[in-house]
Design an enzyme around this catalytic site. Structure first.
Site, PDB file in Angstrom:
ATOM      1  N   HIS A   1       0.887  -1.307  -0.091  1.00  0.00           N
ATOM      2  CA  HIS A   1      -0.062   0.052   0.119  1.00  0.00           C
ATOM      3  C   HIS A   1       0.902   1.182  -0.044  1.00  0.00           C
ATOM      4  CE1 HIS A   1      -3.312   2.713   0.801  1.00  0.00           C
ATOM      5  NE2 HIS A   1      -4.124   1.938   0.704  1.00  0.00           N
ATOM      6  N   HIS A   2       0.440   2.305  -0.791  1.00  0.00           N
ATOM      7  CA  HIS A   2       1.131   3.386  -1.013  1.00  0.00           C
ATOM      8  C   HIS A   2       1.184   4.218   0.365  1.00  0.00           C
ATOM      9  CE1 HIS A   2       3.228   6.519  -2.975  1.00  0.00           C
ATOM     10  NE2 HIS A   2       2.706   6.408  -4.094  1.00  0.00           N
ATOM     11  N   ALA A   3       0.294   3.814   1.161  1.00  0.00           N
ATOM     12  CA  ALA A   3       0.419   4.615   2.668  1.00  0.00           C
ATOM     13  C   ALA A   3       1.566   4.192   3.283  1.00  0.00           C
ATOM     14  CB  ALA A   3      -0.744   4.430   3.504  1.00  0.00           C
TER      15      ALA A   3
ATOM     16  N   ILE B   1       4.935   3.221   1.732  1.00  0.00           N
ATOM     17  CA  ILE B   1       6.020   3.408   1.125  1.00  0.00           C
ATOM     18  C   ILE B   1       5.940   4.442  -0.244  1.00  0.00           C
ATOM     19  CG2 ILE B   1       6.912   1.296   1.820  1.00  0.00           C
ATOM     20  CD1 ILE B   1       6.497   0.516  -1.027  1.00  0.00           C
TER      21      ILE B   1
ATOM     22  N   ASN C   1       5.954   8.182   3.038  1.00  0.00           N
ATOM     23  CA  ASN C   1       6.062   8.887   1.683  1.00  0.00           C
ATOM     24  C   ASN C   1       6.630  10.383   1.846  1.00  0.00           C
ATOM     25  OD1 ASN C   1       4.136   7.225  -0.648  1.00  0.00           O
ATOM     26  ND2 ASN C   1       3.249   7.152   1.380  1.00  0.00           N
TER      27      ASN C   1
END
Length: 552
Positions: free
Chosen positions: A138-140, A142, A316
């Site tokens: 999940h982009h949350a 990395i 991020n």
């Protein structure tokens, strides 16, 4: 517990069924010579021994009461490896196209937020006898650079692997989730700290805004008209700027890194400029086929890392700039130089704000509102009528310049699989790996069913730039009047690793958007010379194609 930053949490709050917010990669692996084992079982054991090397594998979300604030990361003490590492066998014949279609389907499904947000798939049954590894995280948790650091945890630099020290034993708390009072107290404290941080940055933010209003040095025409043009963020409407569904199409293509660098050095531009010029030329050909190329240039949304050197934290730290793709220019070299100028100007503006861009900001009471707004915008069709900010997302991630191994198998390619979003139905992400530039194209299948054509046009555009590099001196301003090269260029050096890219497949359709404009002029089919290796060699782009309903 570890609080998600405002930027990290945004990827959770804006996630919908139509717009999953995970990123991933597709790797094709060469098994060791004479291998007779069960690679799936070996891969599971391999991951169990390494999960503690990266936080993303061992942490899960703890949601706040009533979604009043951002969630927090907590340690998962009971990780089900059989769930996170799965086994898939492709149906016969197991072509590369079948592999990429299956990856597109896997990438379209949401992840279970009650578990650590990662999934690995071992895919066998490939016609080549190789094994594929598809990963999604999940982009949350990395961004692109953090993903490279996660790759260092799971990949080795030698087939024999390395000795991994086991984790230290920890006392188990036996708590599946934290208490509501504990979470609410943590949310209030974190929100207060975010407001203090924001207040301290206000003076620097004011100075950055003031510098933006000043004309840039060495920029001709610093009058009011030129200044207004600098703030023109409008992009033309294209078939990519629509509301999307949860269906995905995916294609991977490879271009030699050495050739890309040679083009940039020859014409005095950066490697990123060459990447964007390659994508721009491909989109120009693709849209021109159906008379949908706008008169105004396409605009790319390009992520920019805010990460300090040596920062390997799994979160991020990025922002975005807008770059003109100069698709209104016919000449490839003029287009390349225009992209370089636009990119340089956008980066200059970003540098003024870089120090004051917040990746952690207060969001108390906002998560439930953001989630509702994301669903409303996507399903109401507002995206289809609002002016687009960008036409396509383009990202370039620097990867390992050396070969890597997973569970003793050689990683032959590293195709990124990123995010298609409402209003930006096409995403092109590039990752360098071991002398290659691996392009991963992901899109909404309804908006871009024939994504393989764009991939083939990218190869053709790269070949055009290579031919012009040989025909023109480095200081040439334009390809106009240069004529064709006197002799065909010899085959480019072929990467040592095989390239598992799918052939272009003509998608079936019930109705073409503009039938009268589907004929392709002679000589514009993206036939690829031997300079760029792609397995197997794609067919020429079809003269007529449909972009509506198509079978995956």
């Amino acid at each position: 517990m570890n609080h998600l930053s405002g930027l990290d949490a945004t990827f959770l709050h804006f996630e919908t069924a139509e717009m999953p917010m995970h990123v991933g990669s597709l790797n094709v692996l060469d098994l060791p010579e004479g291998y007779q084992g069960d690679f799936y079982e070996d891969a599971k054991a391999y991951m169990v021994a390494r999960m503690h090397l990266a936080d993303v594998f061992t942490r899960k979300l703890a949601l706040m009461p009533f979604d009043l604030s951002n969630p927090v990361w907590v340690e998962d003490e009971d990780i089900d490896v059989d769930y996170h590492v799965r086994h898939v066998t492709l149906p016969k014949p197991g072509t590369n196209r079948q592999l990429q279609q299956y990856v597109a389907r896997l990438h379209s499904t949401l992840m279970d937020r009650s578990r650590p947000l990662w999934e690995f798939f071992i895919i066998d049954g490939l016609q080549s006898g190789q094994v594929a590894l598809y990963t999604k995280v999940h982009h949350a948790g990395i961004d692109g650079q953090a993903g490279v650091e996660v790759g260092k945890a799971i990949f080795d630099t030698a087939p024999t692997g390395r000795v991994v020290k086991p984790p230290r034993p920890r006392a188990r708390s036996h708590n599946y989730q934290l208490g509501m009072a504990e979470l609410a107290t943590a949310a209030l404290r974190n929100t207060a700290a975010q407001y203090v941080k924001l207040y301290k940055m206000l003076p620097a933010l004011g100075r950055a805004l003031g510098s933006l209003a000043k004309p840039a040095e060495a920029v001709p025409g610093s009058d009011g008209k030129a200044l207004a043009k600098r703030f023109d963020m409008r992009a033309p409407r294209t078939p990519f700027n629509v509301s999307i569904t949860n269906q995905r199409s995916f294609a991977g293509r490879t271009i030699p890194l050495a050739e890309t660098k040679a083009i940039g050095k020859h014409f005095g531009v950066t490697l990123n400029d060459v990447v964007m010029a390659t994508v721009s030329g491909a989109l120009r050909r693709y849209l021109k086929d159906s008379n949908e190329l706008p008169d105004k240039s396409l605009v790319a949304g390009v992520p920019v890392s805010l990460r300090e050197a040596g920062d390997t934290s799994a979160n991020n730290q990025a922002s975005m700039i807008l770059v003109s793709l100069a698709s209104d220019l016919k000449d490839p070299i003029q287009r390349l130089r225009a992209i370089n100028a636009s990119s340089t100007a956008s980066k200059s503006t970003m540098n003024k704000f870089k120090a004051v861009i917040l990746d952690d900001f207060p969001m108390f009471g906002a998560p439930w509102l953001m989630s509702g707004a994301a669903s409303m915008i996507g399903r109401s069709g507002l995206v289809n009528v609002l002016p687009p900010v960008a036409n396509v997302a383009i990202s370039n991630v620097q990867g390992a310049p050396f070969p890597m191994y997973f569970a003793g198998a050689l990683v032959t390619c590293y195709y990124p699989v990123s995010i298609a979003s409402h209003g930006t139905a096409l995403n092109v992400t590039v990752q360098s790996y071991n002398g290659r530039m691996d392009y991963g194209l992901i899109a909404c299948r309804r908006a871009v069913p024939d994504i393989t054509e764009i991939g083939d046009y990218m190869l053709a555009e790269h070949q055009t730039l290579m031919d012009l590099m040989q025909a023109l001196p480095g200081d040439a301003k334009s390809a106009a009047g240069a004529g064709k090269p006197g002799a065909a260029r010899g085959a480019a050096p072929v990467p040592a690793a095989p390239v598992p890219a799918a052939p272009a497949a003509k998608t079936a359709a019930a109705k073409a958007r503009k039938p009268a404009a589907r004929k392709v002029a002679a000589g514009k089919t993206p036939a690829r010379k031997a300079a760029v290796k792609k397995a197997p060699v794609p067919k020429a782009a079809p003269a007529k194609r449909a972009r509506k309903a198509a079978t995956a």
